[in-house]
Scaffold this motif. Structure first.
Motif, PDB file in Angstrom:
ATOM      1  N   GLU A  92      83.285 -96.538-146.732  1.00 60.77           N
ATOM      2  CA  GLU A  92      83.366 -97.355-145.771  1.00 60.77           C
ATOM      3  C   GLU A  92      81.816 -97.837-144.946  1.00 60.77           C
ATOM      4  O   GLU A  92      81.780 -99.208-144.690  1.00 60.77           O
ATOM      5  CB  GLU A  92      84.429 -96.931-144.607  1.00 60.77           C
ATOM      6  CG  GLU A  92      84.706 -98.045-143.560  1.00 60.77           C
ATOM      7  CD  GLU A  92      85.925 -97.720-142.708  1.00 60.77           C
ATOM      8  OE1 GLU A  92      85.830 -98.401-141.837  1.00 60.77           O
ATOM      9  OE2 GLU A  92      86.466 -96.790-142.815  1.00 60.77           O
ATOM     10  N   GLU A 137      86.217-108.513-142.584  1.00 56.79           N
ATOM     11  CA  GLU A 137      87.074-107.433-142.456  1.00 56.79           C
ATOM     12  C   GLU A 137      88.140-107.446-143.616  1.00 56.79           C
ATOM     13  O   GLU A 137      88.660-106.259-143.976  1.00 56.79           O
ATOM     14  CB  GLU A 137      87.676-107.208-140.981  1.00 56.79           C
ATOM     15  CG  GLU A 137      86.827-106.805-139.886  1.00 56.79           C
ATOM     16  CD  GLU A 137      86.339-105.563-140.024  1.00 56.79           C
ATOM     17  OE1 GLU A 137      86.882-104.539-140.896  1.00 56.79           O
ATOM     18  OE2 GLU A 137      85.398-105.045-139.546  1.00 56.79           O
ATOM     19  N   LYS A 168      86.616-106.332-146.732  1.00 56.84           N
ATOM     20  CA  LYS A 168      86.230-104.991-146.929  1.00 56.84           C
ATOM     21  C   LYS A 168      87.459-104.005-147.023  1.00 56.84           C
ATOM     22  O   LYS A 168      87.594-103.137-148.076  1.00 56.84           O
ATOM     23  CB  LYS A 168      85.558-104.800-145.399  1.00 56.84           C
ATOM     24  CG  LYS A 168      85.175-103.083-145.348  1.00 56.84           C
ATOM     25  CD  LYS A 168      84.741-103.181-143.704  1.00 56.84           C
ATOM     26  CE  LYS A 168      85.139-101.598-143.176  1.00 56.84           C
ATOM     27  NZ  LYS A 168      84.675-101.495-141.828  1.00 56.84           N
ATOM     28  N   GLU A 187      80.898-101.647-144.634  1.00 52.60           N
ATOM     29  CA  GLU A 187      80.548-102.136-143.599  1.00 52.60           C
ATOM     30  C   GLU A 187      79.291-102.905-143.417  1.00 52.60           C
ATOM     31  O   GLU A 187      79.220-103.872-142.764  1.00 52.60           O
ATOM     32  CB  GLU A 187      80.770-101.019-142.174  1.00 52.60           C
ATOM     33  CG  GLU A 187      80.437-101.607-140.898  1.00 52.60           C
ATOM     34  CD  GLU A 187      81.479-102.766-140.407  1.00 52.60           C
ATOM     35  OE1 GLU A 187      81.110-103.459-139.555  1.00 52.60           O
ATOM     36  OE2 GLU A 187      82.648-103.071-141.177  1.00 52.60           O
TER      37      GLU A 187
END
Length: 140
Positions: free
Chosen positions: A124, A92, A95, A128
Motif C-alpha cells: 500500500e 483511490e 489503487k 499510495e
C-alpha cells in the motif's frame, strides 16, 4: 532452535513467496486475474497489449523490494515508481483495484493469511505514493 525468518528481514519475504519461481507465478496470476476479472479489467487496459515486459518488470522490481536480488536495477536501471507511472491517472479507485487484485492473486496462489497480512499493507505504501503523485500531476 532456529526461528523462522521474519518478513521484511533479508530475503525472507521473497522466500515466503517461493523465491523467483513463486514470485513469477504470483505476478503472472496477478495479471491473468487483472485481464479476466471485470472488476480489475480497467487496470489491465492501462498496460501495453503485450504484458510480457510488464510482467518481467514487476517480477524484477518485487524481487529487490522483497529483499532478493535487485533485478530491476540490474536489467532496466534505476526506477522511481511515481515517475514510472506518471503517464497514468491513478486515483483511490485504481489503487484499491490494484491491491484487491494482488490480494486475489495471493489467495489463488495459496499463500498464508499471515503473509497477506504483512504484504498488502507494505504494498500500500508504494501504491499510495503513485496515487499522490498522479493526483498532483493531474491537478496541474
Amino acid at each position: 532452535m532456529k526461528s523462522n525468518p521474519v518478513y521484511g528481514e533479508g530475503d525472507a519475504t521473497l522466500q515466503a513467496v517461493g523465491g523467483l519461481t513463486g514470485l513469477q507465478n504470483l505476478v503472472e496470476t496477478f495479471y491473468r486475474l487483472m485481464e479476466h476479472t471485470e472488476a480489475y479489467r480497467p487496470l489491465f487496459d492501462m498496460h501495453p497489449e503485450d504484458t510480457k515486459l510488464t510482467i518481467n518488470k514487476l517480477v524484477a522490481f518485487l524481487s529487490g523490494w522483497m529483499g532478493g536480488e535487485r533485478l530491476f536495477a540490474k536489467t532496466y536501471g534505476k526506477i522511481h515508481l511515481p515517475q514510472a507511472h506518471a503517464h497514468l491517472i491513478v486515483t483511490e479507485k485504481e489503487k484499491a483495484m490494484w491491491l484487491n487484485c494482488m490480494s486475489a492473486a495471493l489467495d489463488e496462489c495459496g499463500y498464508s493469511q499471515e503473509l497477506k497480512d504483512y504484504l498488502l499493507p507494505q504494498l500500500e505504501f508504494p501504491a499510495e505514493r503513485i496515487r499522490q503523485v498522479s493526483t498532483i500531476k493531474n491537478s496541474l
